[in-house]
Scaffold this motif. Structure first.
Motif, PDB file in Angstrom:
ATOM      1  N   ALA A   1       3.420  17.476  -5.056  1.00 24.37           N
ATOM      2  CA  ALA A   1       3.163  18.636  -4.371  1.00 24.37           C
ATOM      3  C   ALA A   1       3.358  18.419  -2.847  1.00 24.37           C
ATOM      4  O   ALA A   1       4.073  19.298  -1.952  1.00 24.37           O
ATOM      5  N   ARG A   2       3.647  17.107  -2.187  1.00 23.49           N
ATOM      6  CA  ARG A   2       4.110  16.757  -1.081  1.00 23.49           C
ATOM      7  C   ARG A   2       4.968  15.621  -1.088  1.00 23.49           C
ATOM      8  O   ARG A   2       4.310  14.426  -0.973  1.00 23.49           O
ATOM      9  N   PRO A   3       6.053  15.664  -1.342  1.00 17.94           N
ATOM     10  CA  PRO A   3       7.110  14.369  -1.453  1.00 17.94           C
ATOM     11  C   PRO A   3       7.408  13.633  -0.301  1.00 17.94           C
ATOM     12  O   PRO A   3       8.552  13.473   0.317  1.00 17.94           O
ATOM     13  N   TYR A   4       6.412  13.181   0.303  1.00 16.04           N
ATOM     14  CA  TYR A   4       6.559  12.289   1.667  1.00 16.04           C
ATOM     15  C   TYR A   4       5.313  11.163   1.701  1.00 16.04           C
ATOM     16  O   TYR A   4       4.200  11.530   1.158  1.00 16.04           O
ATOM     17  N   ALA A   5       5.492  10.090   1.738  1.00 10.41           N
ATOM     18  CA  ALA A   5       4.509   8.807   1.640  1.00 10.41           C
ATOM     19  C   ALA A   5       4.676   7.906   2.806  1.00 10.41           C
ATOM     20  O   ALA A   5       5.895   8.033   3.626  1.00 10.41           O
ATOM     21  N   ALA A   6       3.801   7.244   2.795  1.00 11.00           N
ATOM     22  CA  ALA A   6       4.066   5.881   3.555  1.00 11.00           C
ATOM     23  C   ALA A   6       3.835   4.518   2.789  1.00 11.00           C
ATOM     24  O   ALA A   6       3.027   4.558   1.859  1.00 11.00           O
ATOM     25  N   LEU A   7       4.488   3.511   3.240  1.00  9.35           N
ATOM     26  CA  LEU A   7       4.422   2.235   2.518  1.00  9.35           C
ATOM     27  C   LEU A   7       3.793   1.164   3.574  1.00  9.35           C
ATOM     28  O   LEU A   7       4.261   1.151   4.730  1.00  9.35           O
ATOM     29  N   GLY A   8       2.677   0.216   2.970  1.00  5.55           N
ATOM     30  CA  GLY A   8       2.722  -0.866   4.073  1.00  5.55           C
ATOM     31  C   GLY A   8       2.418  -2.060   3.331  1.00  5.55           C
ATOM     32  O   GLY A   8       1.949  -2.339   2.287  1.00  5.55           O
ATOM     33  N   PHE A   9       3.052  -3.119   4.026  1.00  7.83           N
ATOM     34  CA  PHE A   9       3.217  -4.501   3.521  1.00  7.83           C
ATOM     35  C   PHE A   9       2.532  -5.319   4.475  1.00  7.83           C
ATOM     36  O   PHE A   9       2.412  -5.158   5.747  1.00  7.83           O
ATOM     37  N   TYR A  10       1.706  -6.207   3.955  1.00 10.54           N
ATOM     38  CA  TYR A  10       0.953  -7.250   4.872  1.00 10.54           C
ATOM     39  C   TYR A  10       1.118  -8.674   4.329  1.00 10.54           C
ATOM     40  O   TYR A  10       0.638  -8.849   3.256  1.00 10.54           O
TER      41      TYR A  10
ATOM     42  N   SER B   1       0.962  -1.247  -0.073  1.00 13.69           N
ATOM     43  CA  SER B   1      -0.059  -0.109  -0.045  1.00 13.69           C
ATOM     44  C   SER B   1       0.796   1.238  -0.002  1.00 13.69           C
ATOM     45  O   SER B   1       1.826   1.477   0.655  1.00 13.69           O
ATOM     46  N   LEU B   2       0.531   2.285  -0.728  1.00 11.91           N
ATOM     47  CA  LEU B   2       1.229   3.308  -0.906  1.00 11.91           C
ATOM     48  C   LEU B   2       0.266   4.522  -0.658  1.00 11.91           C
ATOM     49  O   LEU B   2      -0.736   4.649  -1.083  1.00 11.91           O
ATOM     50  N   ALA B   3       0.574   5.144   0.574  1.00 10.28           N
ATOM     51  CA  ALA B   3      -0.265   6.355   1.101  1.00 10.28           C
ATOM     52  C   ALA B   3       0.382   7.587   0.787  1.00 10.28           C
ATOM     53  O   ALA B   3       1.654   7.955   1.036  1.00 10.28           O
ATOM     54  N   THR B   4      -0.219   8.505   0.234  1.00  9.41           N
ATOM     55  CA  THR B   4       0.124   9.877  -0.142  1.00  9.41           C
ATOM     56  C   THR B   4      -0.821  10.918   0.211  1.00  9.41           C
ATOM     57  O   THR B   4      -1.841  10.772   0.865  1.00  9.41           O
ATOM     58  N   ALA B   5      -0.738  12.413   0.397  1.00  8.55           N
ATOM     59  CA  ALA B   5      -1.606  13.244   0.621  1.00  8.55           C
ATOM     60  C   ALA B   5      -1.729  14.386  -0.660  1.00  8.55           C
ATOM     61  O   ALA B   5      -0.493  14.525  -1.319  1.00  8.55           O
TER      62      ALA B   5
END
Length: 218
Positions: free
Chosen positions: A95-104, A54-58
């Motif tokens: 616009a916002r070069p920061y993100a989160a990744l999630g592996f399950y 999962s890639l989360a951005t804003a």
């Protein structure tokens, strides 16, 4: 008759299998070696598509967004994924070069979460990444227009057929907006599930001197 969603949810079980052990005290000083080990163990355990994440951005207003993408690599430069710079995620990262990744990986009751700044790879590296993938991946990239409004399914079929034909004729055809991204994590958390809910959470935080490891309450 419509299914009873709540009844169905209550009937499901989590981790109805033997879960591996995890000794946080024996974990390496940095997160990348542990990620590589867990990834290899997920593959060996038969986990379906362990390279999806999962890639989360804003967006510009700070509103969150999330989707599933593929991991293209992980090394000292960060965890890598790719997309069109003109796609929704591409615009959000610009616009916002920061993100989160999630592996399950439910086969082993494991999760890995990362978050940190995202940088863009040079164009030649992005194109090399694309051309190292399958013909289908190149065809999809050549279709382009990701996240734009699609007038009809027939138009998608025509564009896809043309892209497949070009990808087969020109395996090095460029897709100018295709971009490789690197997420260099400030924080990486490893979660090992436990059938008795005594889950183990090991958190790595980057500091000026390296990494700090801490256990977190489940």
């Amino acid at each position: 008759m419509e299914p009873d969603l709540h009844e169905l949810l209550r009937s499901l079980r989590v981790w109805d299998t033997e879960l591996p052990s995890f000794d946080p005290g024996a974990a390496p000083d940095e997160p990348l070696p542990l990620f590589a080990r867990w990834f290899a163990e997920a593959v060996a355990a038969g986990q379906t598509e362990p390279h999806t994440m999962s890639l989360a951005t804003a967006d510009e207003d700070g509103l969150p967004d999330v989707r599933t993408v593929m991991l293209h690599g992980a090394d000292a430069s960060g965890w890598s994924f790719a997309s069109h710079a003109t796609s929704r995620k591409g615009r959000q990262l610009a616009a916002r070069p920061y993100a989160a990744l999630g592996f399950y990986w439910p086969a082993q009751g494991r999760q890995i979460r990362l978050r940190g700044p995202v940088t863009v790879a040079p164009p030649e590296q992005s194109q090399a990444d694309l051309h190292a993938r399958s013909t289908g991946a190149l065809a999809a990239a050549l279709v382009g227009h990701q996240s734009e409004v699609l007038p009809s399914e027939e138009e998608l079929t025509r564009a896809s057929d043309a892209a497949w034909d070009r990808a087969q004729r020109e395996p090095d055809a460029p897709a100018p907006t295709w971009t490789l991204y690197h997420l260099r994590p400030d924080e990486v958390e490893f979660f090992q599930g436990d059938a008795r809910r005594r889950h183990l959470r090991l958190d790595y935080r980057r500091t000026g001197d390296g990494w700090v490891k801490e256990l977190l309450w489940p």
